[in-house]
Motif scaffolding. Structure first.
Motif, PDB file in Angstrom:
ATOM      1  N   UNK A   1       4.422 -19.124   7.676  1.00 40.79           N
ATOM      2  CA  UNK A   1       3.758 -17.926   8.183  1.00 40.79           C
ATOM      3  C   UNK A   1       2.576 -17.601   7.278  1.00 40.79           C
ATOM      4  N   UNK A   2       1.449 -17.344   7.890  1.00 40.41           N
ATOM      5  CA  UNK A   2       0.254 -16.958   7.141  1.00 40.41           C
ATOM      6  C   UNK A   2      -0.409 -15.793   7.857  1.00 40.41           C
ATOM      7  N   UNK A   3      -0.599 -14.696   7.138  1.00 33.91           N
ATOM      8  CA  UNK A   3      -1.244 -13.505   7.685  1.00 33.91           C
ATOM      9  C   UNK A   3      -2.347 -13.102   6.728  1.00 33.91           C
ATOM     10  N   UNK A   4      -3.549 -12.926   7.278  1.00 34.30           N
ATOM     11  CA  UNK A   4      -4.696 -12.616   6.438  1.00 34.30           C
ATOM     12  C   UNK A   4      -5.545 -11.544   7.107  1.00 34.30           C
ATOM     13  N   UNK A   5      -5.761 -10.445   6.390  1.00 31.08           N
ATOM     14  CA  UNK A   5      -6.712  -9.429   6.829  1.00 31.08           C
ATOM     15  C   UNK A   5      -8.023  -9.744   6.130  1.00 31.08           C
ATOM     16  N   UNK A   6      -9.080  -9.919   6.891  1.00 27.51           N
ATOM     17  CA  UNK A   6     -10.309 -10.527   6.400  1.00 27.51           C
ATOM     18  C   UNK A   6     -11.194  -9.605   5.580  1.00 27.51           C
ATOM     19  N   UNK A   7     -10.953  -8.323   5.577  1.00 24.87           N
ATOM     20  CA  UNK A   7     -11.826  -7.418   4.845  1.00 24.87           C
ATOM     21  C   UNK A   7     -13.079  -7.072   5.619  1.00 24.87           C
ATOM     22  N   UNK A   8     -12.984  -7.057   6.931  1.00 28.95           N
ATOM     23  CA  UNK A   8     -14.118  -6.712   7.792  1.00 28.95           C
ATOM     24  C   UNK A   8     -14.577  -5.288   7.468  1.00 28.95           C
ATOM     25  N   UNK A   9     -15.855  -5.042   7.408  1.00 31.42           N
ATOM     26  CA  UNK A   9     -16.464  -3.747   7.055  1.00 31.42           C
ATOM     27  C   UNK A   9     -16.052  -3.278   5.666  1.00 31.42           C
TER      28      UNK A   9
ATOM     29  N   UNK B   1     -13.333  -3.541   3.979  1.00 32.84           N
ATOM     30  CA  UNK B   1     -11.994  -2.990   3.793  1.00 32.84           C
ATOM     31  C   UNK B   1     -11.209  -3.888   2.837  1.00 32.84           C
ATOM     32  N   UNK B   2      -9.967  -3.540   2.581  1.00 33.29           N
ATOM     33  CA  UNK B   2      -9.145  -4.283   1.631  1.00 33.29           C
ATOM     34  C   UNK B   2      -8.882  -5.707   2.122  1.00 33.29           C
ATOM     35  N   UNK B   3      -8.737  -6.619   1.178  1.00 31.50           N
ATOM     36  CA  UNK B   3      -8.386  -8.004   1.492  1.00 31.50           C
ATOM     37  C   UNK B   3      -6.892  -8.189   1.278  1.00 31.50           C
ATOM     38  N   UNK B   4      -6.256  -8.897   2.199  1.00 29.30           N
ATOM     39  CA  UNK B   4      -4.815  -9.068   2.172  1.00 29.30           C
ATOM     40  C   UNK B   4      -4.504 -10.474   2.638  1.00 29.30           C
ATOM     41  N   UNK B   5      -3.746 -11.219   1.849  1.00 26.18           N
ATOM     42  CA  UNK B   5      -3.369 -12.585   2.213  1.00 26.18           C
ATOM     43  C   UNK B   5      -1.883 -12.757   1.912  1.00 26.18           C
ATOM     44  N   UNK B   6      -1.107 -13.101   2.941  1.00 21.09           N
ATOM     45  CA  UNK B   6       0.342 -13.236   2.821  1.00 21.09           C
ATOM     46  C   UNK B   6       0.751 -14.615   3.298  1.00 21.09           C
ATOM     47  N   UNK B   7       1.591 -15.283   2.517  1.00 17.42           N
ATOM     48  CA  UNK B   7       2.147 -16.577   2.919  1.00 17.42           C
ATOM     49  C   UNK B   7       3.645 -16.549   2.681  1.00 17.42           C
ATOM     50  N   UNK B   8       4.397 -17.031   3.666  1.00 10.41           N
ATOM     51  CA  UNK B   8       5.847 -17.112   3.586  1.00 10.41           C
ATOM     52  C   UNK B   8       6.256 -18.478   4.113  1.00 10.41           C
TER      53      UNK B   8
ATOM     54  N   UNK C   1       7.794 -16.146  -0.908  1.00  7.89           N
ATOM     55  CA  UNK C   1       6.870 -15.071  -0.568  1.00  7.89           C
ATOM     56  C   UNK C   1       5.693 -15.075  -1.538  1.00  7.89           C
ATOM     57  N   UNK C   2       4.467 -15.131  -1.008  1.00  3.47           N
ATOM     58  CA  UNK C   2       3.253 -15.065  -1.826  1.00  3.47           C
ATOM     59  C   UNK C   2       2.322 -14.024  -1.220  1.00  3.47           C
ATOM     60  N   UNK C   3       1.821 -13.135  -2.061  1.00  3.37           N
ATOM     61  CA  UNK C   3       0.951 -12.066  -1.582  1.00  3.37           C
ATOM     62  C   UNK C   3      -0.226 -11.905  -2.526  1.00  3.37           C
ATOM     63  N   UNK C   4      -1.413 -11.821  -1.960  1.00  3.65           N
ATOM     64  CA  UNK C   4      -2.623 -11.507  -2.708  1.00  3.65           C
ATOM     65  C   UNK C   4      -3.265 -10.304  -2.044  1.00  3.65           C
ATOM     66  N   UNK C   5      -3.620  -9.315  -2.850  1.00  3.63           N
ATOM     67  CA  UNK C   5      -4.179  -8.079  -2.314  1.00  3.63           C
ATOM     68  C   UNK C   5      -5.333  -7.630  -3.197  1.00  3.63           C
TER      69      UNK C   5
END
Length: 128
Positions: A57-65, A67-74, A101-105
């Protein structure tokens, strides 16, 4: 067999197909393509108990406009969503198992500006 039973069965199959892994992944990526990148190897949600099992599983919020960057890998994720709480507008995950679980914020926006976007207390629970 009555036609209403056949129609309900067809609706059930269509809903199961829409909640399958690749279809759900495609829907999320198409609707939120600027904001979210989502990838998983999964069967999706298996009805009627909304059981899920996923690998890589990989979920990434790109930081559009800006905003915060969020990268999650499970590596592995499994559990089930309680459907009775969904009916009253709450999300409860039961028997959740998470492996590697790996998280970068990266916080770009101050916290007091984000508080209003948090869900209300008791709206989302993870329960083992």
């Amino acid at each position: 067999m009555p036609t209403s039973v056949i129609i309900l069965f067809i609706l059930y199959l269509l809903l199961q197909f829409a909640l399958s892994g690749p279809i759900l992944e495609s829907i999320i990526n198409m609707l939120f393509y600027r904001y979210v990148h989502f990838k998983w190897k999964s069967t999706g949600f298996i009805l009627p108990f909304f059981y899920f099992y996923a690998k890589e599983v990989r979920l990434e919020f790109t930081g559009y406009n800006l905003s915060d960057l969020f990268h999650l890998e499970v590596n592995r994720l499994s559990g089930w969503v309680n459907p009775f709480y969904l009916l009253i507008g709450r999300v409860r995950l039961n028997s959740v198992f998470v492996s590697e679980f790996k998280l970068q914020y990266l916080n770009r926006v101050s916290s007091y500006k984000k508080i209003r976007f948090l869900p209300k207390r008791g709206f989302f629970k993870i329960q083992n």
